[in-house]
Design a protein around this motif. Sequence first.
Motif, PDB file in Angstrom:
ATOM      1  N   PRO A 160       0.822  -1.216   0.000  1.00  0.00           N
ATOM      2  CA  PRO A 160       0.000   0.000   0.000  1.00  0.00           C
ATOM      3  C   PRO A 160       0.854   1.263   0.000  1.00  0.00           C
ATOM      4  O   PRO A 160       1.929   1.288   0.613  1.00  0.00           O
ATOM      5  N   GLU A 161       0.356   2.301  -0.685  1.00  0.00           N
ATOM      6  CA  GLU A 161       1.169   3.501  -0.868  1.00  0.00           C
ATOM      7  C   GLU A 161       1.613   4.145   0.441  1.00  0.00           C
ATOM      8  O   GLU A 161       2.741   4.602   0.561  1.00  0.00           O
ATOM      9  N   LYS A 207      -3.108  -9.495   2.847  1.00  0.00           N
ATOM     10  CA  LYS A 207      -3.417  -9.991   1.492  1.00  0.00           C
ATOM     11  C   LYS A 207      -4.192 -11.305   1.540  1.00  0.00           C
ATOM     12  O   LYS A 207      -4.978 -11.602   0.644  1.00  0.00           O
ATOM     13  N   THR A 212      -5.639  -9.152  -3.639  1.00  0.00           N
ATOM     14  CA  THR A 212      -5.793  -8.226  -4.769  1.00  0.00           C
ATOM     15  C   THR A 212      -5.018  -8.812  -5.951  1.00  0.00           C
ATOM     16  O   THR A 212      -4.439  -9.887  -5.854  1.00  0.00           O
TER      17      THR A 212
END
Length: 405
Positions: A160-161, A207, A212
């Motif tokens: 994630p960013e 996850k 994803t």
Amino acid sequence: MSTDVETSASAAATGNLPEEARRFFANPYDAYQHLRTKAVIWDADFGFWRITRYEDVDAILRDKRFAKNPPPGVPDLRPIQQVDRFSSGILNLDPPDHTRIRSLMVKAFNAKRMEAMRPVIESLVANIIEAHRADRTMELKGDFAHPIPATIISDMLGIPEDQREHFAQLSQDIIRFGNDLLAADDEAADEAIREFDDFLSALVREKRANPTDDLTSALIEARDDGGALSEKELIHNVRLLFIAGHETTVNLICNAVLALFQNREQLAYLREHPDKMSDAVEEFLRFDSSVQQLPRVAQEDVEMHGETIKAGQMIVLMLGSANHDDRRYEDSEKLNVDRTFHRAKSFGGGAHFCLGAQLARLETEIAVRKLITELPGLCITNMDSLSYPPNPFFRGPEAVQLAWD
Ligand code: HEM
């Protein structure tokens, strides 16, 4: 007994002779040229054999008599043993484990999928340039080259960013220790890896709960679906992917840009023919590879060029030397982006051929093309005072200062 050439290269490699070492790491290719007068050299200081010529390096990469670890029943005669913290990454495994895990990872890196990354990389590089354009200066390694592979591999792994900065921070330590074989039992390295793996475990938990479309989720699926991958293998290989593609690509971009500014006619030629950039990347890989040496272990006694490499002994394949071997390359010390040449050994070969080769090529092609064509008056302001870390395995400069009009 070692020859003068061997002694000075070993001394330079250990850093025992600061000035000589400094010169060696600034330009190892003259020393390699001397080393190639012998094909197989026993390095008494380190306790391994050096393989210096293209033909032998190429053959050994595909020769089953050499592998990553000693086979059962053969004494481990390596001066540096494999440490557990890297043991389950495919880079350090032999068949059948290597084959099993690599086959799960290889799908994510096929050429078609990599080519689909082209627009993503194009826009990432364009954004980095735009962010610095008005400053009229940036540091090539940290400001430009580093964010490219770091962002792309983070995307591919699904990091994630908002966690990327922390992740990149942790990875810096690991990369430092991962690069430095001599620090292999340092406590600080263990601590850095523990923290990194805790971070990865949390990522895997997340996850697993919310998969994803990314590589980590795909590997978890392989792990959970029939147990093709253990939890430790999963973590070690996600870590390997993050690290393997980082410094290597950053350094290739830096080495390529330096090579062009040291060979201005080649720079001018590529500015006129930017479509030649993908061929040029092959020449950058040959001319100044970011990976210079690879270790292997003899599985049985092997006779080569009148020497006996004993079962369990370590050999070091000198990729940088092989890439400059004039038995293979005409004008081998010259940068020639237009050469019709045989592929350099910079991505290795055989079973362990670099999984990220296509990605690294693409990132370097786009990065160098945009950098040299989009910033008018681009120059390097510290060309006369560049320094190189004393690492015989990996090669790339410390800071490189850029400026433009
Ligand atoms: C210029 C950039 C790069 C260079 C010069 C490079 C070089 C290499 C070399 C020489 C090997 C073989 C090691 C051996 O045989 O012992 C290797 C393996 C590997 N590389 Fe790269 N690499 C680069 C970029 C990348 C990238 C971008 C990734 C992934 C994102 C990556 C992932 C891997 C992996 C996973 C392996 C292990 C393959 C195996 O053992 O089966 N590399 N790389």
